[in-house]
Design an enzyme around this catalytic site. Structure first.
Site, PDB file in Angstrom:
ATOM      1  N   LYS A  86       0.810  -1.211   0.000  1.00 47.23           N
ATOM      2  CA  LYS A  86       0.000   0.000   0.000  1.00 47.23           C
ATOM      3  C   LYS A  86       0.851   1.271   0.000  1.00 47.23           C
ATOM      4  CE  LYS A  86      -4.359  -1.646   0.573  1.00 47.23           C
ATOM      5  NZ  LYS A  86      -4.183  -3.081   0.616  1.00 47.23           N
TER       6      LYS A  86
ATOM      7  N   GLU B 230     -10.159   6.590   1.945  1.00 41.66           N
ATOM      8  CA  GLU B 230     -11.064   5.553   2.430  1.00 41.66           C
ATOM      9  C   GLU B 230     -10.208   4.400   2.939  1.00 41.66           C
ATOM     10  OE1 GLU B 230      -9.861   5.639  -0.544  1.00 41.66           O
ATOM     11  OE2 GLU B 230      -9.374   3.549  -0.966  1.00 41.66           O
TER      12      GLU B 230
ATOM     13  N   SER C 182       1.944  -9.766  -1.199  1.00 39.07           N
ATOM     14  CA  SER C 182       1.537  -8.363  -1.081  1.00 39.07           C
ATOM     15  C   SER C 182       1.639  -7.798   0.330  1.00 39.07           C
ATOM     16  CB  SER C 182       0.102  -8.211  -1.584  1.00 39.07           C
ATOM     17  OG  SER C 182      -0.768  -9.106  -0.902  1.00 39.07           O
TER      18      SER C 182
HETATM   19  C1  LIG Z   1      -5.143  -4.119   0.400  1.00 41.43           C
HETATM   20  C2  LIG Z   1      -4.410  -5.382   0.214  1.00 41.43           C
HETATM   21  C3  LIG Z   1      -4.626  -6.217  -0.913  1.00 41.43           C
HETATM   22  C4  LIG Z   1      -5.686  -5.965  -1.947  1.00 41.43           C
HETATM   23  O1  LIG Z   1      -5.588  -4.748  -2.619  1.00 41.43           O
HETATM   24  P1  LIG Z   1      -5.114  -4.672  -4.112  1.00 41.43           P
HETATM   25  O2  LIG Z   1      -5.428  -3.261  -4.490  1.00 41.43           O
HETATM   26  O3  LIG Z   1      -5.870  -5.676  -4.912  1.00 41.43           O
HETATM   27  O4  LIG Z   1      -3.653  -4.949  -4.135  1.00 41.43           O
HETATM   28  C5  LIG Z   1      -3.848  -7.347  -1.055  1.00 41.43           C
HETATM   29  N1  LIG Z   1      -2.922  -7.673  -0.135  1.00 41.43           N
HETATM   30  C6  LIG Z   1      -2.706  -6.924   0.966  1.00 41.43           C
HETATM   31  C7  LIG Z   1      -1.685  -7.367   1.940  1.00 41.43           C
HETATM   32  C8  LIG Z   1      -3.437  -5.755   1.176  1.00 41.43           C
HETATM   33  O5  LIG Z   1      -3.210  -5.016   2.269  1.00 41.43           O
END
Ligand SMILES: *Cc1c(COP(=O)(O)O)cnc(C)c1O
Length: 400
Positions: free
Chosen positions: A84, A106, A373
């Site tokens: 993020k 948001e 992610s």
């Molecule tokens: C917010 C989040 C996501 C999903 O958001 P995307 O915009 O699809 O990347 C995926 N993995 C983690 C760890 C997140 O915090």
């Protein structure tokens, strides 16, 4: 405005009062973002504050078990625990160059709110976060983290009191404070120019991964996999490889419990076209066009829409989008933790689970890259609820 479409998807379907700040954001994207000064300052933040570049980690145990080389792009190691911040630092800095003093955002699960709040603190800006009242209750620790970083957190009581309502409320709030405020949108969706802006800031993931593959194993990967909520970590990764026709690209959506008729977050696989949050995309909606409540065990994937570029990548066949159920994601979480000593976010666990559950579709002896992610520390309460018995917890009540 020079409104961007991805095939038939995307666009800018907003009330007229939102056009001026979106136009101003588009101008900044075109005129400020490419300058050397901006890029140097952003790069300095990404390196010295957020901890880039993140490693591409080889998984020795799982590679032996699976019969191909499994590599993880470690976005879990980015400051505040997920990808993020690549986006919030980019938009936060851009907002500063635009002369703004406040960031509004948001948040659903709270990860984007935390990253925005930290960014605002770092850049000396005010921060206002809109969060569904239901999520404020469910994600108390993230609300706490935002407030510790100095952000104001507003609980949104409208609609289902979750993410989609928080986005509506933040867009509304932006209308009245656009002089001083930039709306730091959290994923590669929403009205133009956000799908493009967020994808640009997240594409650092794919750029680094591409170079790291060439350096570590001398060629491009055979397969690249990422989870898709709104679609920002995935589009950031995919953009590094879209022109490489030999690289297979797979996005993974959350299928919820997988029972017939269950709520899920798989807008690409199970949704239909419509307009939500200012863009034409695929949506979870009923026959009357009402948005269906979404559900996933991972709160970060819990969004009833998806970024418009993904719809086009699905329609054109460049990217395959699979689905993973809650229980398989939890199993993926367990397997990576146990095998490699890395605790994945439940969102990222969907991408891992797709890989673990489709060995026959993956090339023996090849190289498979998964975008990790985020880190799973935030998910311990949910893991305890679902897998507690397996880890030696009895029936005592569950926090988090
Ligand atoms: C917010 C989040 C996501 C999903 O958001 P995307 O915009 O699809 O990347 C995926 N993995 C983690 C760890 C997140 O915090």
């Amino acid at each position: 405005m020079n409104i961007k479409y991805y095939g038939e998807y995307g666009g800018c379907f907003v009330p007229e009062l939102l056009i001026p700040p979106l136009q101003e954001t588009e101008d900044a994207m075109r005129n400020i973002m490419p300058t050397q000064k901006f890029q140097d300052e952003l790069n300095d933040l990404l390196v010295n504050y957020a901890g880039r570049e993140t490693p591409l980690t080889f998984c020795p145990t799982l590679s032996k078990e699976l019969g191909f080389n499994l590599w993880l792009k470690r976005e879990d190691l980015v400051h505040t625990g997920a990808h993020k911040m690549n986006n919030t630092l980019g938009q936060g800095l851009l907002a500063k160059y635009m002369g703004k003093t406040c960031l509004v955002a948001e948040t659903g699960a709270g990860q984007h709110g935390v990253a925005t709040a930290a960014t605002a603190a770092r850049l000396g800006m005010k921060c206002v976060i809109y969060m569904g009242a239901e999520d404020v209750e469910r994600q108390a620790m993230n609300v706490m983290r935002m407030r510790v970083f100095g952000a104001e957190v507003h609980a949104v009581e409208t609609g289902t009191r979750t993410l989609k309502d928080a986005i509506n409320e933040a867009l509304r709030a932006w209308i009245s404070c656009q002089e001083t405020t930039h709306y730091c949108f959290g994923t590669a969706a929403g009205p133009h120019p956000f799908p493009e802006l967020v994808a640009e800031f997240q594409s650092v993931i794919g750029r680094e991964t591409r170079a790291q593959c060439l350096q570590k194993f001398g060629k491009l990967p055979d397969v690249v996999v990422a989870c898709v909520g709104g679609g920002s970590n995935s589009i950031g990764m995919f953009r590094g490889f879209l022109d490489d026709k030999d690289v297979r690209i797979i996005g993974v959506e959350a299928a919820g419990t997988g029972e017939p008729g269950c709520f899920n977050s798989a807008a690409l696989n199970l949704g239909s076209p419509g307009v939500l949050h200012g863009n034409r995309t695929m949506l979870l909606q009923n026959e009357d066009g009402q948005i269906e409540p979404s559900h996933s065990v991972s709160a970060g994937l819990d969004y009833p829409g998806v970024g418009p570029e993904h719809v086009n990548l699905m329609v054109t066949g460049r990217v395959h989008y699979g689905m993973v159920k809650d229980a398989r994601a939890l199993a993926g979480f367990d397997r990576l933790s146990r095998s490699e000593g890395i605790l994945p976010a439940l969102e990222s666990s969907h991408a891992l689970a797709w890989v673990f559950d489709h060995p026959d579709e993956l090339p023996k002896g090849g190289n498979v890259v998964v975008c990790l992610s985020g880190r799973g520390d935030k998910d311990m309460g949910i893991v305890k609820k679902y897998l507690g018995a397996q880890y030696g917890f009895g029936d005592e009540s569950v926090e988090g």
